[in-house]
Design an enzyme around this catalytic site. Structure first.
Site, PDB file in Angstrom:
ATOM      1  N   ALA A  64      -1.961   3.131   5.774  1.00 50.89           N
ATOM      2  CA  ALA A  64      -2.667   4.111   5.098  1.00 50.89           C
ATOM      3  C   ALA A  64      -1.878   5.470   5.618  1.00 50.89           C
ATOM      4  O   ALA A  64      -2.339   6.430   5.435  1.00 50.89           O
ATOM      5  CB  ALA A  64      -4.087   4.379   5.652  1.00 50.89           C
ATOM      6  N   HIS A 102      -4.930 -10.167  12.340  1.00 58.41           N
ATOM      7  CA  HIS A 102      -4.941  -8.750  12.799  1.00 58.41           C
ATOM      8  C   HIS A 102      -3.869  -8.957  14.189  1.00 58.41           C
ATOM      9  O   HIS A 102      -4.734  -9.138  14.996  1.00 58.41           O
ATOM     10  CB  HIS A 102      -6.298  -8.206  13.312  1.00 58.41           C
ATOM     11  CG  HIS A 102      -7.074  -7.823  12.028  1.00 58.41           C
ATOM     12  ND1 HIS A 102      -6.711  -6.808  11.285  1.00 58.41           N
ATOM     13  CD2 HIS A 102      -8.459  -8.123  11.929  1.00 58.41           C
ATOM     14  CE1 HIS A 102      -7.766  -6.542  10.428  1.00 58.41           C
ATOM     15  NE2 HIS A 102      -8.897  -7.494  10.809  1.00 58.41           N
ATOM     16  N   ASP A 125      -3.773  -8.420   7.907  1.00 59.54           N
ATOM     17  CA  ASP A 125      -4.843  -7.343   7.374  1.00 59.54           C
ATOM     18  C   ASP A 125      -4.590  -6.127   8.055  1.00 59.54           C
ATOM     19  O   ASP A 125      -5.290  -5.520   8.886  1.00 59.54           O
ATOM     20  CB  ASP A 125      -6.273  -7.877   7.713  1.00 59.54           C
ATOM     21  CG  ASP A 125      -7.335  -7.133   7.175  1.00 59.54           C
ATOM     22  OD1 ASP A 125      -7.092  -5.866   6.499  1.00 59.54           O
ATOM     23  OD2 ASP A 125      -8.246  -7.472   7.327  1.00 59.54           O
ATOM     24  N   TYR A 134     -23.103  -9.074   5.003  1.00 58.53           N
ATOM     25  CA  TYR A 134     -22.743 -10.536   4.505  1.00 58.53           C
ATOM     26  C   TYR A 134     -23.309 -10.879   3.205  1.00 58.53           C
ATOM     27  O   TYR A 134     -24.394 -10.585   3.140  1.00 58.53           O
ATOM     28  CB  TYR A 134     -22.865 -11.769   5.661  1.00 58.53           C
ATOM     29  CG  TYR A 134     -21.923 -11.357   6.705  1.00 58.53           C
ATOM     30  CD1 TYR A 134     -20.567 -11.599   6.754  1.00 58.53           C
ATOM     31  CD2 TYR A 134     -22.594 -11.215   8.123  1.00 58.53           C
ATOM     32  CE1 TYR A 134     -19.624 -11.263   7.879  1.00 58.53           C
ATOM     33  CE2 TYR A 134     -21.807 -11.262   9.290  1.00 58.53           C
ATOM     34  CZ  TYR A 134     -20.452 -11.171   9.238  1.00 58.53           C
ATOM     35  OH  TYR A 134     -19.811 -11.038  10.151  1.00 58.53           O
ATOM     36  N   LYS A 157      -3.946  -2.739   6.661  1.00 57.25           N
ATOM     37  CA  LYS A 157      -4.453  -1.898   6.220  1.00 57.25           C
ATOM     38  C   LYS A 157      -3.629  -0.550   6.473  1.00 57.25           C
ATOM     39  O   LYS A 157      -4.167   0.366   7.043  1.00 57.25           O
ATOM     40  CB  LYS A 157      -6.015  -1.494   6.761  1.00 57.25           C
ATOM     41  CG  LYS A 157      -6.911  -2.474   6.339  1.00 57.25           C
ATOM     42  CD  LYS A 157      -8.315  -2.026   6.843  1.00 57.25           C
ATOM     43  CE  LYS A 157      -9.424  -3.234   6.466  1.00 57.25           C
ATOM     44  NZ  LYS A 157      -9.141  -4.460   7.258  1.00 57.25           N
ATOM     45  N   ASP A 183      -9.923 -13.529  14.128  1.00 53.13           N
ATOM     46  CA  ASP A 183      -9.790 -11.999  14.931  1.00 53.13           C
ATOM     47  C   ASP A 183     -10.101 -12.252  16.598  1.00 53.13           C
ATOM     48  O   ASP A 183     -11.259 -11.807  16.866  1.00 53.13           O
ATOM     49  CB  ASP A 183     -10.979 -11.233  14.487  1.00 53.13           C
ATOM     50  CG  ASP A 183     -10.789 -10.865  12.792  1.00 53.13           C
ATOM     51  OD1 ASP A 183      -9.527 -11.096  12.545  1.00 53.13           O
ATOM     52  OD2 ASP A 183     -11.362 -10.444  12.270  1.00 53.13           O
TER      53      ASP A 183
HETATM   54  P1  BMP Z   1     -16.135 -11.568   9.994  1.00 51.29           P
HETATM   55  O1  BMP Z   1     -16.316 -12.605   9.083  1.00 51.29           O
HETATM   56  O2  BMP Z   1     -16.076 -11.913  11.140  1.00 51.29           O
HETATM   57  O3  BMP Z   1     -17.304 -10.074   9.843  1.00 51.29           O
HETATM   58  O4  BMP Z   1     -14.779 -10.707   9.686  1.00 51.29           O
HETATM   59  C1  BMP Z   1     -14.448 -10.222   8.410  1.00 51.29           C
HETATM   60  C2  BMP Z   1     -12.947  -9.640   8.543  1.00 51.29           C
HETATM   61  O5  BMP Z   1     -12.701  -8.890   7.243  1.00 51.29           O
HETATM   62  C3  BMP Z   1     -12.598  -8.369   9.679  1.00 51.29           C
HETATM   63  O6  BMP Z   1     -11.119  -9.017  10.019  1.00 51.29           O
HETATM   64  C4  BMP Z   1     -12.404  -7.276   9.049  1.00 51.29           C
HETATM   65  O7  BMP Z   1     -11.484  -6.335   9.353  1.00 51.29           O
HETATM   66  C5  BMP Z   1     -11.907  -7.767   7.302  1.00 51.29           C
HETATM   67  N1  BMP Z   1     -12.571  -6.944   6.600  1.00 51.29           N
HETATM   68  C6  BMP Z   1     -13.826  -6.778   6.412  1.00 51.29           C
HETATM   69  O8  BMP Z   1     -14.859  -7.197   7.039  1.00 51.29           O
HETATM   70  N2  BMP Z   1     -14.472  -5.802   5.247  1.00 51.29           N
HETATM   71  C7  BMP Z   1     -13.549  -4.977   4.422  1.00 51.29           C
HETATM   72  O9  BMP Z   1     -14.013  -4.305   3.473  1.00 51.29           O
HETATM   73  C8  BMP Z   1     -12.285  -5.458   4.524  1.00 51.29           C
HETATM   74  C9  BMP Z   1     -11.776  -6.139   5.795  1.00 51.29           C
HETATM   75  O10 BMP Z   1     -10.349  -6.274   5.678  1.00 51.29           O
END
Ligand code: BMP
Length: 276
Positions: A96, A63, A92, A222, A94, A39
């Site tokens: 809708a 993205h 990704d 996380y 999404k 990203d």
């Molecule tokens: P990061 O690990 O830097 O937080 O990034 C997570 C990635 O996953 C981002 O690109 C976000 O758009 C995507 N994402 C998310 O974090 N949670 C969801 O539920 C769905 C996602 O696509």
């Protein structure tokens, strides 16, 4: 037995969708269930990160619309790197909207996503017609669709009957819908007695994975690869900032180190899971 107790190789042999089959084969061959989410907003950084993490991933998640200096060479280089390092590409996006609109967004415009992304994803909110629209473009090209049945962000509305209905939508289009963005396995969720769920194998791709942080200031949450793969039965871990850190201070050696670290964590959790 439930798909998550079988090896990726066993599942690859039985899977009916070409993109899902290729992903499972790649995971087994490269011994990785890691997908890196790249990203960043500059094409130079985007391609540099992919070249470094390429050997450690089964799937690169993009993205594409956040790249400021996007041009057609970004896609050409991305495809070259996908051959060089043997990974698949997941945009990704999404989607809708109604079927007719998403078909146009998927095939046309600046990005022509269907021409290069093996996988893309969609929200379930418009109902089954979103799958009809996207499959009219993607199915003839051998692509696969991931539905978002849960989200990782705090306060997400993707719970309870919404999640169940999303899984039901997927179940009725197993030719094209190959899995979910979710935080846990969706096996049998929302099934009624008449449904034959014994043959279904949905890949679960889990974002919101990090080893050194519990979240960010904008609601991201996380969990560790071990929680996600071993305890919750997900198949692919999606990691963004945990691997490339702050994109304005790109440290290529550290990116490599983190990618290897997450690959190792995700794979050992998988090995432990299938040997249970
Ligand atoms: P990061 O690990 O830097 O937080 O990034 C997570 C990635 O996953 C981002 O690109 C976000 O758009 C995507 N994402 C998310 O974090 N949670 C969801 O539920 C769905 C996602 O696509």
């Amino acid at each position: 037995s439930s798909p998550h107790l079988q090896t990726y190789e066993q599942r690859a042999k039985k899977h009916g969708n070409p993109a899902a089959r290729k992903l499972l084969e790649t995971m087994e061959r490269k011994k990785t269930n890691l997908s890196v989410s790249v990203d960043v907003t500059k094409k130079k950084d985007f391609l540099a990160i992919i070249d470094v993490v390429g050997p450690f991933v089964c799937l690169i998640k993009t993205h594409i619309d956040i790249i400021e200096d996007f041009d057609q060479t970004v896609i050409e280089h991305l495809q070259e790197l996908s051959v060089k390092h043997d990974f698949l590409i997941f945009e990704d996006r999404k989607f809708a909207d109604i079927g007719n609109t998403v078909a146009l967004q998927y095939s046309s415009g600046v990005y022509k996503i269907s021409s290069w992304a093996h996988l893309t994803n969609a929200h379930a909110v418009p109902g089954p017609s979103i799958i009809t629209g996207l499959s009219s473009i993607g199915l003839p090209l051998g692509r696969g669709l991931i539905l978002l049945s849960e989200m990782s962000s705090k306060g997400a509305l993707t719970t309870g009957s919404y999640t169940e209905d999303a899984v039901r939508m997927a179940r009725s289009r197993r030719d094209f819908v190959v899995g979910f963005i979710a935080q846990k396995r969706m096996d049998g969720i929302g099934a009624i007695e008449a449904d034959d769920v014994t043959e279904e194998d949905f890949l679960v791709l889990a974002p919101g994975v990090g080893l050194d942080s519990k979240g960010d200031a904008m609601g991201q949450q996380y969990r560790t690869p071990r929680e996600v793969v071993l305890e919750s039965g997900c198949d692919v871990i999606i990691v963004g900032r945990g691997i490339y850190g702050k994109s304005d201070q790109l440290d290529v050696e550290n990116v490599r180190k983190q990618a290897e670290r997450y690959r190792q964590e995700g794979w050992s959790a998988y090995l432990e899971r299938v040997s249970l």
